[in-house]
Design a protein around this motif. Structure first.
Motif, mmCIF file in Angstrom:
data_model
loop_
_atom_site.group_PDB
_atom_site.id
_atom_site.type_symbol
_atom_site.label_atom_id
_atom_site.label_comp_id
_atom_site.label_asym_id
_atom_site.label_seq_id
_atom_site.Cartn_x
_atom_site.Cartn_y
_atom_site.Cartn_z
ATOM 1 N N LEU B 100 0.703 -1.247 -0.114
ATOM 2 C CA LEU B 100 -0.015 -0.096 -0.172
ATOM 3 C C LEU B 100 0.797 1.276 -0.051
ATOM 4 C CD1 LEU B 100 -2.703 -0.859 2.649
ATOM 5 C CD2 LEU B 100 -3.100 -0.483 0.219
ATOM 6 N N TYR B 101 0.398 2.270 -0.542
ATOM 7 C CA TYR B 101 1.039 3.624 -0.736
ATOM 8 C C TYR B 101 0.141 4.690 -0.518
ATOM 9 C CZ TYR B 101 4.362 0.798 -3.193
ATOM 10 O OH TYR B 101 5.287 -0.504 -3.944
ATOM 11 N N TYR B 102 0.467 5.792 0.139
ATOM 12 C CA TYR B 102 -0.502 6.839 0.355
ATOM 13 C C TYR B 102 0.095 8.059 0.083
ATOM 14 C CZ TYR B 102 1.487 8.629 4.572
ATOM 15 O OH TYR B 102 2.764 9.358 5.408
ATOM 16 N N GLY B 103 -0.744 9.058 -0.319
ATOM 17 C CA GLY B 103 -0.212 10.573 -0.385
ATOM 18 C C GLY B 103 -1.385 11.422 -0.059
ATOM 19 N N TRP B 104 -1.093 12.469 0.550
ATOM 20 C CA TRP B 104 -2.364 13.569 0.770
ATOM 21 C C TRP B 104 -2.526 14.551 -0.506
ATOM 22 C CZ3 TRP B 104 -5.332 12.829 4.595
ATOM 23 C CH2 TRP B 104 -4.808 12.235 5.809
ATOM 24 N N LEU B 105 -3.889 14.645 -0.798
ATOM 25 C CA LEU B 105 -4.032 15.666 -2.046
ATOM 26 C C LEU B 105 -4.175 16.843 -1.708
ATOM 27 C CD1 LEU B 105 -6.950 13.110 -3.137
ATOM 28 C CD2 LEU B 105 -4.376 13.665 -4.291
ATOM 29 N N ARG B 106 -2.904 17.560 -2.325
ATOM 30 C CA ARG B 106 -3.018 19.076 -1.837
ATOM 31 C C ARG B 106 -3.062 19.958 -3.141
ATOM 32 N NH1 ARG B 106 -1.544 18.161 3.117
ATOM 33 N NH2 ARG B 106 -0.149 16.822 3.769
ATOM 34 N N PRO B 107 -3.927 21.317 -3.080
ATOM 35 C CA PRO B 107 -4.097 21.900 -4.258
ATOM 36 C C PRO B 107 -2.502 22.355 -4.936
ATOM 37 C CG PRO B 107 -5.244 22.825 -2.399
ATOM 38 C CD PRO B 107 -4.279 21.584 -1.922
ATOM 39 N N GLU B 108 -1.470 22.437 -4.237
ATOM 40 C CA GLU B 108 -0.245 23.013 -4.772
ATOM 41 C C GLU B 108 0.435 21.795 -5.950
ATOM 42 O OE1 GLU B 108 -0.791 22.716 -1.615
ATOM 43 O OE2 GLU B 108 0.784 21.898 -0.616
ATOM 44 N N GLN B 109 -0.136 20.501 -5.629
ATOM 45 C CA GLN B 109 0.471 19.471 -6.465
ATOM 46 C C GLN B 109 0.138 19.807 -8.138
ATOM 47 O OE1 GLN B 109 -1.599 16.247 -4.496
ATOM 48 N NE2 GLN B 109 0.046 15.920 -3.038
ATOM 49 N N ALA B 110 -1.009 20.422 -8.374
ATOM 50 C CA ALA B 110 -1.373 20.943 -9.631
ATOM 51 C C ALA B 110 -0.626 21.464 -10.238
ATOM 52 C CB ALA B 110 -2.861 21.641 -9.560
ATOM 53 N N ALA B 111 0.407 22.508 -9.733
ATOM 54 C CA ALA B 111 1.291 23.270 -10.238
ATOM 55 C C ALA B 111 2.369 22.563 -10.838
ATOM 56 C CB ALA B 111 1.624 24.274 -9.094
ATOM 57 N N ALA B 112 2.755 21.658 -10.080
ATOM 58 C CA ALA B 112 3.644 20.796 -10.558
ATOM 59 C C ALA B 112 3.461 19.899 -11.873
ATOM 60 C CB ALA B 112 4.032 19.716 -9.484
ATOM 61 N N SER B 113 2.051 19.765 -12.212
ATOM 62 C CA SER B 113 1.716 18.856 -13.213
ATOM 63 C C SER B 113 1.067 20.009 -14.307
ATOM 64 C CB SER B 113 0.749 17.946 -12.883
ATOM 65 O OG SER B 113 1.280 17.130 -11.791
ATOM 66 N N ARG B 114 1.593 20.942 -14.418
ATOM 67 C CA ARG B 114 0.894 22.202 -15.031
ATOM 68 C C ARG B 114 0.934 21.787 -16.610
ATOM 69 N NH1 ARG B 114 1.899 27.289 -12.371
ATOM 70 N NH2 ARG B 114 4.208 26.743 -12.731
ATOM 71 N N SER B 115 1.902 21.173 -17.053
ATOM 72 C CA SER B 115 2.173 20.559 -18.501
ATOM 73 C C SER B 115 1.028 19.868 -18.792
ATOM 74 C CB SER B 115 3.558 20.264 -18.656
ATOM 75 O OG SER B 115 3.890 19.199 -18.004
ATOM 76 N N ASP B 116 0.600 18.937 -17.893
ATOM 77 C CA ASP B 116 -0.483 17.758 -18.474
ATOM 78 C C ASP B 116 -2.016 18.326 -17.971
ATOM 79 O OD1 ASP B 116 -0.490 14.172 -17.853
ATOM 80 O OD2 ASP B 116 -2.069 15.717 -18.436
ATOM 81 N N ARG B 117 -2.906 18.563 -19.129
ATOM 82 C CA ARG B 117 -4.079 19.031 -18.711
ATOM 83 C C ARG B 117 -4.998 18.212 -18.034
ATOM 84 N NH1 ARG B 117 -7.246 20.876 -23.982
ATOM 85 N NH2 ARG B 117 -7.164 18.466 -24.071
ATOM 86 N N ASP B 118 -4.840 16.716 -18.267
ATOM 87 C CA ASP B 118 -5.688 15.702 -17.796
ATOM 88 C C ASP B 118 -5.367 15.145 -16.408
ATOM 89 O OD1 ASP B 118 -6.048 14.857 -21.304
ATOM 90 O OD2 ASP B 118 -7.239 16.139 -19.913
ATOM 91 N N THR B 119 -4.090 14.896 -16.118
ATOM 92 C CA THR B 119 -3.700 14.120 -14.916
ATOM 93 C C THR B 119 -2.624 15.110 -14.084
ATOM 94 O OG1 THR B 119 -1.661 13.101 -15.895
ATOM 95 C CG2 THR B 119 -3.913 11.871 -16.217
ATOM 96 N N ILE B 120 -2.727 14.487 -13.058
ATOM 97 C CA ILE B 120 -1.817 15.129 -11.745
ATOM 98 C C ILE B 120 -1.105 14.058 -11.243
ATOM 99 C CG2 ILE B 120 -1.759 16.362 -9.726
ATOM 100 C CD1 ILE B 120 -3.694 18.153 -10.757
ATOM 101 N N VAL B 121 0.398 14.184 -10.996
ATOM 102 C CA VAL B 121 1.240 13.090 -10.212
ATOM 103 C C VAL B 121 1.081 13.646 -8.695
ATOM 104 C CG1 VAL B 121 3.324 12.307 -9.864
ATOM 105 C CG2 VAL B 121 2.410 12.852 -12.224
ATOM 106 N N VAL B 122 0.534 12.690 -8.028
ATOM 107 C CA VAL B 122 0.425 12.825 -6.613
ATOM 108 C C VAL B 122 1.652 12.030 -5.960
ATOM 109 C CG1 VAL B 122 -0.702 12.263 -4.457
ATOM 110 C CG2 VAL B 122 -2.261 12.801 -6.664
ATOM 111 N N PRO B 123 2.607 12.535 -5.150
ATOM 112 C CA PRO B 123 3.704 11.701 -4.661
ATOM 113 C C PRO B 123 3.278 10.909 -3.538
ATOM 114 C CG PRO B 123 3.949 14.250 -4.370
ATOM 115 C CD PRO B 123 2.762 13.954 -4.743
ATOM 116 N N LEU B 124 3.813 9.726 -3.329
ATOM 117 C CA LEU B 124 3.378 8.557 -2.674
ATOM 118 C C LEU B 124 4.475 8.072 -1.736
ATOM 119 C CD1 LEU B 124 1.211 6.378 -5.329
ATOM 120 C CD2 LEU B 124 0.235 7.863 -3.345
ATOM 121 N N THR B 125 4.046 7.706 -0.508
ATOM 122 C CA THR B 125 4.967 6.976 0.502
ATOM 123 C C THR B 125 4.422 5.420 0.726
ATOM 124 O OG1 THR B 125 5.124 8.774 1.607
ATOM 125 C CG2 THR B 125 5.824 7.019 2.906
#
Lengths: 159, 149
Positions: B100-125
């Motif tokens: 299992l892996y988890y990551g909190w969903l935070r608004p600032e993650q969207a900025a890191a994936s600005r080049s992709d219109r459809d998906t966002i990468v969420v960091p996981l632990t």
């Protein structure tokens, strides 16, 4: 649009069993497809279908017994009643008890077949743990039984 | 039922079970599932030291492939959950390797994936015993932040 919210805590033992039966770390796909029969079904908690058998949908029935008591060096203690075993003996086809040690999420299997005494079963040997090897043995045992045409198995590796 | 449907159902079911058992192992006060998926998959409540319950939403994703440091989810789901008033977690279940892996969903993650219109990468632990202990602390902190806001 509204949707009902349902608390899914509880039945930890059954969840562990389902995960264990569908484990496929060492197989290309799970060997079994378990279907929960619901709390109101007497004697049986799961119908478990075998996968990977072309053209046939073979199965066995299982009753789950959970415990939080640590296994001894040789066995897991489970609590069944004479009536549980009598009912399993009446059911055509392979039937098994699945003992779950909840804290460690370990599952152990014991067959109830023709020749099993109609009295409560109180333990399952530790070497009947549902490891990958024993999952494969169980799959083979059930798949070999059905072509015999017998009412119920007379032998089991997990006796 | 086609073989593909059956496989997808099995994968989804394993992820559900892994998620539910995981939160039960954290002694959750409740783990609730919607009969029909709406905003998220699970609502989980953990008791806090003050006697209350800290609630958070969980989006569960299943995979049969090794998980790297991040996981892609749809931008729409990310927006909905990261901009909600309930803390939201992405829980990814590797149903083949039982991890299992988890990551909190935070608004600032969207900025890191600005080049992709459809998906966002969420960091996981990855969730191991150490991560479980840290997660308990994070959940307690999330609850305190929500109270202070």
């Amino acid at each position: 649009m509204t949707s009902e919210l349902r608390d899914v805590t509880g039945f930890r033992g059954e969840k562990i069993v389902e995960l264990r039966l569908t484990d496929y770390k060492t197989f290309p796909e799970p060997l079994f497809r378990p279907a929960h029969l619901g709390e109101k079904w007497p004697a049986i908690d799961y119908l478990v279908e075998l996968t990977s058998i072309p053209g046939r949908r073979l199965y066995f029935f299982a009753q789950v017994k959970s415990t939080t008591i640590a296994p001894s060096s040789r066995s897991l203690r489970i609590s069944t009643k004479k009536k549980d075993i009598e009912r399993l003996l009446q059911i055509p086809g392979p039937t098994y008890l699945l003992g779950v040690h909840e804290p460690s999420e370990r599952v152990f299997v014991r067959s109830v077949h023709i020749g099993t005494p109609a009295r409560a079963i109180t333990s399952i040997p530790l070497h009947y743990e549902l490891t990958a090897g024993n999952l494969k043995q169980l799959h083979g045992e059930v798949s070999r039984f059905w072509p015999t045409g017998h009412h119920k198995p007379t032998v089991s590796r997990f006796a | 039922m086609s073989a593909n449907n059956s496989q997808a159902q099995m994968v989804g079911r394993r992820a559900e079970l892994m998620a539910e058992l995981f939160f039960q192992s954290l002694d959750a006060a409740y783990v609730a599932r919607f009969e029909h998926a709406l905003a998220f998959d699970l609502l989980v409540g953990l008791s806090n030291p003050q006697g209350g319950i800290d609630n958070f939403a969980v989006e569960v994703k299943a995979t049969q492939q090794p998980v790297r440091s991040g996981f892609r989810i749809s931008r729409k789901i990310h927006e909905r959950l990261s901009h909600s008033n309930t803390p939201a977690m992405l829980l990814v279940a590797d149903v083949k390797q039982d991890r299992l892996y988890y990551g909190w969903l935070r608004p600032e993650q969207a900025a890191a994936s600005r080049s992709d219109r459809d998906t966002i990468v969420v960091p996981l632990t990855e969730i191991d015993e150490g991560a479980k202990a840290r997660l308990r602390e994070e959940l307690a902190a999330q609850g305190s932040e929500a109270m202070a806001a």
